[in-house]
Design an enzyme around this catalytic site. Structure first.
Site, mmCIF file in Angstrom:
data_model
loop_
_atom_site.group_PDB
_atom_site.id
_atom_site.type_symbol
_atom_site.label_atom_id
_atom_site.label_comp_id
_atom_site.label_asym_id
_atom_site.label_seq_id
_atom_site.Cartn_x
_atom_site.Cartn_y
_atom_site.Cartn_z
ATOM 1 N N ALA A 186 0.823 -1.210 0.000
ATOM 2 C CA ALA A 186 0.000 0.000 0.000
ATOM 3 C C ALA A 186 0.858 1.262 0.000
ATOM 4 C CB ALA A 186 -0.900 -0.011 1.227
ATOM 5 N N GLU A 212 3.007 3.303 -6.598
ATOM 6 C CA GLU A 212 3.078 2.658 -7.910
ATOM 7 C C GLU A 212 2.695 3.592 -9.050
ATOM 8 O OE1 GLU A 212 0.504 1.999 -5.940
ATOM 9 O OE2 GLU A 212 1.001 0.260 -4.730
ATOM 10 N N ASP A 261 17.314 35.953 -31.490
ATOM 11 C CA ASP A 261 17.518 36.646 -32.766
ATOM 12 C C ASP A 261 16.664 37.901 -32.791
ATOM 13 O OD1 ASP A 261 19.104 34.855 -34.011
ATOM 14 O OD2 ASP A 261 17.480 33.770 -34.987
ATOM 15 N N ASP A 292 17.846 30.316 -36.805
ATOM 16 C CA ASP A 292 17.065 29.944 -37.988
ATOM 17 C C ASP A 292 17.935 29.421 -39.124
ATOM 18 O OD1 ASP A 292 18.180 32.395 -38.395
ATOM 19 O OD2 ASP A 292 16.288 33.492 -38.514
ATOM 20 N N ASP A 322 23.354 27.755 -37.517
ATOM 21 C CA ASP A 322 22.961 27.874 -36.115
ATOM 22 C C ASP A 322 22.862 26.514 -35.444
ATOM 23 O OD1 ASP A 322 22.766 30.627 -35.910
ATOM 24 O OD2 ASP A 322 20.750 30.665 -36.762
ATOM 25 N N ASN A 359 0.172 8.849 2.191
ATOM 26 C CA ASN A 359 0.853 7.679 2.755
ATOM 27 C C ASN A 359 1.113 7.871 4.243
ATOM 28 O OD1 ASN A 359 0.851 6.381 0.382
ATOM 29 N ND2 ASN A 359 3.061 6.315 0.084
ATOM 30 N N GLU A 407 -2.011 7.425 6.174
ATOM 31 C CA GLU A 407 -2.420 6.023 6.324
ATOM 32 C C GLU A 407 -1.542 5.297 7.343
ATOM 33 O OE1 GLU A 407 -3.644 5.945 1.599
ATOM 34 O OE2 GLU A 407 -1.765 5.083 2.266
ATOM 35 N N ASP A 460 -7.181 8.244 -4.952
ATOM 36 C CA ASP A 460 -5.957 9.041 -5.046
ATOM 37 C C ASP A 460 -5.509 9.325 -6.484
ATOM 38 O OD1 ASP A 460 -5.407 9.760 -2.522
ATOM 39 O OD2 ASP A 460 -3.497 8.680 -2.368
HETATM 40 P P1 ATP Z 1 18.718 39.199 -37.271
HETATM 41 O O1 ATP Z 1 19.144 39.059 -35.879
HETATM 42 O O2 ATP Z 1 18.144 40.530 -37.573
HETATM 43 O O3 ATP Z 1 17.874 38.082 -37.704
HETATM 44 P P2 ATP Z 1 20.683 37.999 -38.666
HETATM 45 O O4 ATP Z 1 21.441 37.395 -37.572
HETATM 46 O O5 ATP Z 1 19.738 37.175 -39.428
HETATM 47 O O6 ATP Z 1 19.974 39.258 -38.140
HETATM 48 P P3 ATP Z 1 22.186 38.061 -40.986
HETATM 49 O O7 ATP Z 1 21.066 37.438 -41.730
HETATM 50 O O8 ATP Z 1 23.406 37.292 -40.692
HETATM 51 O O9 ATP Z 1 21.674 38.684 -39.644
HETATM 52 O O10 ATP Z 1 22.530 39.372 -41.735
HETATM 53 C C1 ATP Z 1 23.622 40.175 -41.356
HETATM 54 C C2 ATP Z 1 23.687 41.351 -42.279
HETATM 55 O O11 ATP Z 1 23.884 40.874 -43.599
HETATM 56 C C3 ATP Z 1 22.415 42.164 -42.322
HETATM 57 O O12 ATP Z 1 22.431 43.200 -41.381
HETATM 58 C C4 ATP Z 1 22.407 42.718 -43.721
HETATM 59 O O13 ATP Z 1 23.139 43.906 -43.790
HETATM 60 C C5 ATP Z 1 23.148 41.646 -44.511
HETATM 61 N N1 ATP Z 1 22.215 40.765 -45.218
HETATM 62 C C6 ATP Z 1 21.172 40.119 -44.713
HETATM 63 N N2 ATP Z 1 20.543 39.400 -45.644
HETATM 64 C C7 ATP Z 1 21.213 39.565 -46.793
HETATM 65 C C8 ATP Z 1 21.085 39.083 -48.136
HETATM 66 N N3 ATP Z 1 20.106 38.254 -48.484
HETATM 67 N N4 ATP Z 1 21.964 39.501 -49.048
HETATM 68 C C9 ATP Z 1 22.962 40.316 -48.718
HETATM 69 N N5 ATP Z 1 23.147 40.807 -47.490
HETATM 70 C C10 ATP Z 1 22.297 40.461 -46.526
#
Ligand code: ATP
Length: 938
Positions: A309, A313, A355, A656, A660, A722, A725, A755
């Site tokens: 008891a 469990e 970001d 993203d 990363d 428990n 009891e 319970d």
């Molecule tokens: P955030 O935190 O705003 O998302 P990020 O980390 O995504 O920024 P990046 O995408 O690495 O930043 O971009 C860094 C820099 O590169 C930007 O501030 C911009 O000036 C330049 N950049 C972003 N996208 C492009 C692209 N497609 N072509 C050329 N330059 C770019």
């Protein structure tokens, strides 16, 4: 080319073709022949042809990982430690029954009751695991998996499962490869083939014909299950679904083993320790009762019953339910948690590295200013609809033309009354819109200057360049972060005249850049240069450039983020912005969303991070002020996450891009974006935000905290009963009463009948209002903290005292000496019924008070957890049945309870609740006087 085409004809049923034969044949063809071999064209398939192929050869899916057979899953429930212990106990009790002289039906009942415990527990455990598996599957299915495909010559985003042979796909860094395909165009592309070769180093790929070697090593093929690490490419699908190499190689029969989280380990080990304690208590009672004149078998059966008891469990199952409920609630709030582990870690998060674009802002970019020829021009209009104007468009055209030619995104007109949106990078989308507003026709521009080469964007270089042919030879268009681009420029276009870029002009450009960034605008620069041939190397393309202009784009903060950031701050969580963007842009946005609250935040750039050694970095992160990390690359992000972890912080990090992935994997909680992120990031993360918003992280932390709180609540609930009891049993034993104040079968009836449901209902309790007003729990804090143990002893102790009072009050009141009591005595039967009912009633009130830790439950609303009320009601009905129904009276040796006795039990039952409310009240008082004191000192 006849031979390969023969080999490539789809054969077999259900789309089964020999991927090997396809791979071997297709790799030998020049890119131009690949289209005809797969019966497609550079414009892609027509929708009609694709539909026909989809119907004929099936969708691009692999069979689901097979679950173990249901009976196996059920059987597994009977082989875990507790189940085995209980089964042995049941068998021994049954054996004892056969040895007894005369046989006591109570012993047999106990054996059956223990067996019932095992069956019931196994059923609950099975049902939970089954539903947890389904939840995991449905969550997995919610993670978006799309790909970009040319259909009817238009680039579309489609679910990956709709891919068919002959589809022309466009791939870029971070994309998961969704089918086996042959490259027909490739720009600096590298892939990670770890999923099929186990080799995790990125390998370069190209579009030239290839001859020898194993198919998986073909240099011009990409395979399902692998990821694009860098570059861009165009490829034609030659195998889908089960016909892919991935489908052929992997026998997806076994699901990945489910791992227990540290919390589950803690609870399991605690449950084992309690079982050990139960064994000790049982042995003690056996040792005490034997000399007191009980026969060996009954003393043994009694001790065994008490032990059984006391074993908690149901705990592991209740824990899984609670975690699963948390996961489902998070999913409803747009946060998909892929591992239960994350739910736990979320509750103790101390730092969120976030970001900027998309997470704090709406990622709805609009170019609002263009600086060209030394003059600032304003652009009107909002969003991606190419409607609006540029003040004096002529001078900005060169910059916007270069930016538009150097873009891979596509603007998609609204369908069904929706809005214009972008396929691809939103920054590029905004540039295309601005170009259109300046009167440029992208299609015409591309026709006049067809693209012949590309060096894709990456967040380390922060540049992208394309090479074009034209009437006057070749030229390059380059766009990127202003500082990085300016370093590679030697001239500047001033009102159509190209002049040398002097230091003074450079300084002027950077001043304008800073002015735009201070307004929170994302700034990009555009440049171009003439080239002597179509295929110069990247360094040549990206040097000796002529600067054309700066483009400033607005990306408004998400409205819900400010409140979410404030909630994190209140909850003692540090929010650090980590962005690739310019420090001034970052600071402006950080101020708008409340990440920067003080006049001077600490702003650290990637370049500065490179100069810091680990100790200096640790020192920097130790400061508790507002912190912005700007112009950083994913490698920096990884370093910062590791540094925070060295400081024993629990770090959540968003990401993203493909690069990363290491930071996402390394963090305690890697958070990827569902809407805008890459497949690679989504794979690496443990949590995916369907709406990309920072606010969803804050919500998930709140829910994570409440899951942990709920687990503690039901632990206190289970363990306090428990004690309630056990207390009377020990008291009776030492008071010399010959029988037990509550029998083992009655205790089992409580544990199973009254319970389980309230414990589950507590596990589903909604977050308390003040859950985000407390500092994060320490990562080393044990589940069974001193506070939890204290509450168990406090509530269980009161319950035990009440149980003793009821029992002895009733037996003493009869005037019968202790030694005259037998099992059949009516007073004894009433007394044990009262003890059982008393525990059931007080457990209900204990469950009520446990709903809150500090807040009064009356404030939280007594009726606000209907599950708990229903569970309490069911418990009472069950107890009434035991008291009044002759059949159950026989089983439990109970008797009817008088109405006045119910009233007494109700009063006693309320006692733990009243005492706990008084405890909470004094806690609140102490807390508020401390707050006042601190306020006074400040
Ligand atoms: P955030 O935190 O705003 O998302 P990020 O980390 O995504 O920024 P990046 O995408 O690495 O930043 O971009 C860094 C820099 O590169 C930007 O501030 C911009 O000036 C330049 N950049 C972003 N996208 C492009 C692209 N497609 N072509 C050329 N330059 C770019």
């Amino acid at each position: 080319m006849a031979a390969p085409t023969d080999v490539l004809t789809p054969g077999g049923s259900g789309g089964e073709t020999s991927g090997d034969a396809d791979g071997l044949a297709i790799r030998t063809l020049p890119p131009t022949d690949v289209y005809s071999a797969l019966d497609t064209s550079p414009r892609g398939l027509t929708t009609e042809a694709a539909d026909t192929r989809l119907r004929r050869f099936g969708s691009n899916e692999l069979p689901r990982a097979a679950h173990p057979a249901m009976w196996r899953q059920l059987a597994a429930q009977f082989t875990d430690l507790f189940a085995v212990v209980l089964l042995v106990a049941s068998a021994i009790t049954a054996l004892a029954y056969t040895l007894q002289e005369p046989r006591d039906p109570g012993t047999l009942q106990l054996a059956v009751a223990i067996l019932a415990v095992v069956v019931l527990n196994a059923s609950i455990g099975f049902a939970q695991e089954y539903s947890a598996e389904r939840t995991a599957e449905s969550l997995q299915a919610m993670v978006p998996h799309t790909c970009r495909v040319l259909r009817d010559a238009v680039l579309r985003e489609l679910p990956a499962r709709e891919l068919v042979r002959g589809d022309v796909v466009i791939l870029e860094a971070g994309d998961a490869v969704s089918a086996d395909c042959r490259l027909v165009e490739a720009h600096d592309i590298t892939v990670n083939n770890a999923a099929i070769t186990g080799e995790s180093d990125a390998v370069g790929r190209g579009h030239e014909p290839d001859q020898q070697g194993p198919v998986l090593e073909a240099r011009n093929c990409l395979f399902m299950g692998t990821d694009v690490v860098a570059g861009t490419a165009k490829a034609v699908v030659f195998a889908t679904g089960r016909s892919t190499e991935f489908g052929r190689i992997f026998q997806l029969t076994a699901a990945a083993p489910r791992q227990k989280t540290p919390l589950q380990h803690q609870v399991a080990s605690m449950a084992r320790r309690v079982a050990g304690a139960a064994l000790a208590v049982g042995s003690l009672l056996f040792a005490v009762r034997l000399p007191a004149g009980q026969d060996l078998v009954s003393a043994f059966v009694f001790a065994l019953g008490v032990m059984v008891a006391l074993v908690p469990e149901g705990l592991p199952a209740t824990l899984s339910v609670s975690l699963a409920i948390g996961v489902r609630r998070m999913a409803r709030r747009h946060a998909l948690v892929k591992q239960l582990l994350a739910v736990e870690a979320l509750g103790s998060t101390t730092v969120v590295c976030t970001d900027k674009t998309g997470t704090l802002t709406q990622a709805e970019m609009t170019v609002v200013q263009v600086w060209a020829g030394g003059v600032m021009h304003t652009v009107s209009g909002v969003g991606y609809e190419p409607a609006g104007e540029v003040t004096d468009p002529e001078p900005v055209r060169a910059a916007l033309r270069a930016a538009a030619l150097c873009s891979n995104a596509r603007l998609v007109p609204p369908s069904d009354g929706g809005r214009w949106h972008v396929l691809g990078d939103t920054t590029e989308g905004a540039l295309l819109v601005a170009a259109a507003k300046a009167g440029l026709d992208r299609a015409a521009e591309e026709a006049a200057a067809p693209r012949v080469g590309e060096h894709p964007f990456d967040s380390v270089r922060k540049l992208m360049s394309t090479v074009h042919s034209g009437d006057h030879g070749y030229h390059a268009c380059v766009k990127g972060a202003p500082q990085e681009l300016l370093e590679r420029c030697t001239a500047i276009d001033r009102q159509g005249e190209v002049i040398a870029l002097t230091d003074a002009l450079r300084a002027e450009v950077m001043t304008v850049n800073d002015e735009l960034a201070t307004q929170g605008l994302r700034v990009l620069a555009a440049a171009r240069r003439e080239l002597s041939g179509p295929h110069p190397d990247r360094d040549t393309v990206e040097s000796g450039l002529t600067f054309l202009g700066l483009v400033g784009m607005l990306d408004p903060p998400r409205p819900e983020v400010r409140e979410a950031v404030a909630a994190c701050h209140r909850a003692g969580i540090r929010v650090v912005m980590v962005t690739g963007d310019h420090p001034l842009t970052a600071e402006a946005v950080a101020r708008r969303v409340g990440i920067v609250r003080h006049s001077a935040p600490t702003v650290v750039t990637g370049a500065r991070l490179n100069e810091l050694d680990d100790d200096a970095l640790d020192g920097l992160l130790a400061g508790q002020g507002d912190l912005l990390l700007c112009r950083v690359s994913p490698e920096h992000k990884m370093r910062v996450v590791t540094a925070f972890q060295r400081r024993l912080e629990v770090v959540a990090v968003t990401g993203d891009g493909a690069n990363d992935a290491p930071a996402l994997k390394h963090a305690d909680i890697g958070v990827a974006m569902g809407a805008s992120g890459t497949d690679v990031a989504r794979e690496a993360a443990v949590m995916v935000l369907l709406d990309d918003s920072f606010a969803s992280i804050a919500t998930a932390v709140r829910l994570g905290r409440s899951v942990y709180q709920n687990i503690r609540k039901f632990l206190v609930y289970v363990f306090s009963s428990n004690i309630g009891e056990l207390g009377p049993i020990i008291a009776a034993t030492f008071a010399g009463f010959p029988l037990v104040p509550i029998s083992a079968v009655q205790i089992l009836a409580i544990d199973l009948g009254s319970d389980v449901l309230p414990a589950l209902a507590l596990g589903a309790e909604r977050p308390e209002d003040d859950v985000m007003d407390r500092p994060p729990r320490s990562r080393h804090e044990r589940l069974f903290s001193a506070a939890v143990m204290g509450r168990i002893l406090f509530l269980g102790g009161i319950q035990a005292l009440c149980g003793c009072a009821v029992f002895f009050w009733h037996v003493n009141g009869s005037g019968i000496p202790f030694s005259h009591f037998t099992e059949d005595n009516a007073v004894y039967r009433e007394a044990i019924t009262l003890v059982q009912a008393g525990i059931v009633i007080s457990q209900f009130f204990i469950a009520l008070t446990l709903r809150t830790e500090r807040e009064s439950v009356f404030r939280a609303g007594l009726l606000s957890n209907p599950w708990l009320l229903a569970a309490g009601g069911i418990g009472l009905v069950w107890m009434s049945g035991i008291s009044y129904w002759p059949l159950l009276q026989n089983v439990f040796n109970t008797a009817p309870i008088a109405v006045t006795d119910w009233a007494v039990l109700a009063v006693l039952g309320v006692l733990p609740l009243a005492a706990d409310e008084a405890r909470k009240w004094s806690l609140r008082r102490r807390h508020s006087s401390r707050t006042v004191e601190q306020g006074g000192k400040r």
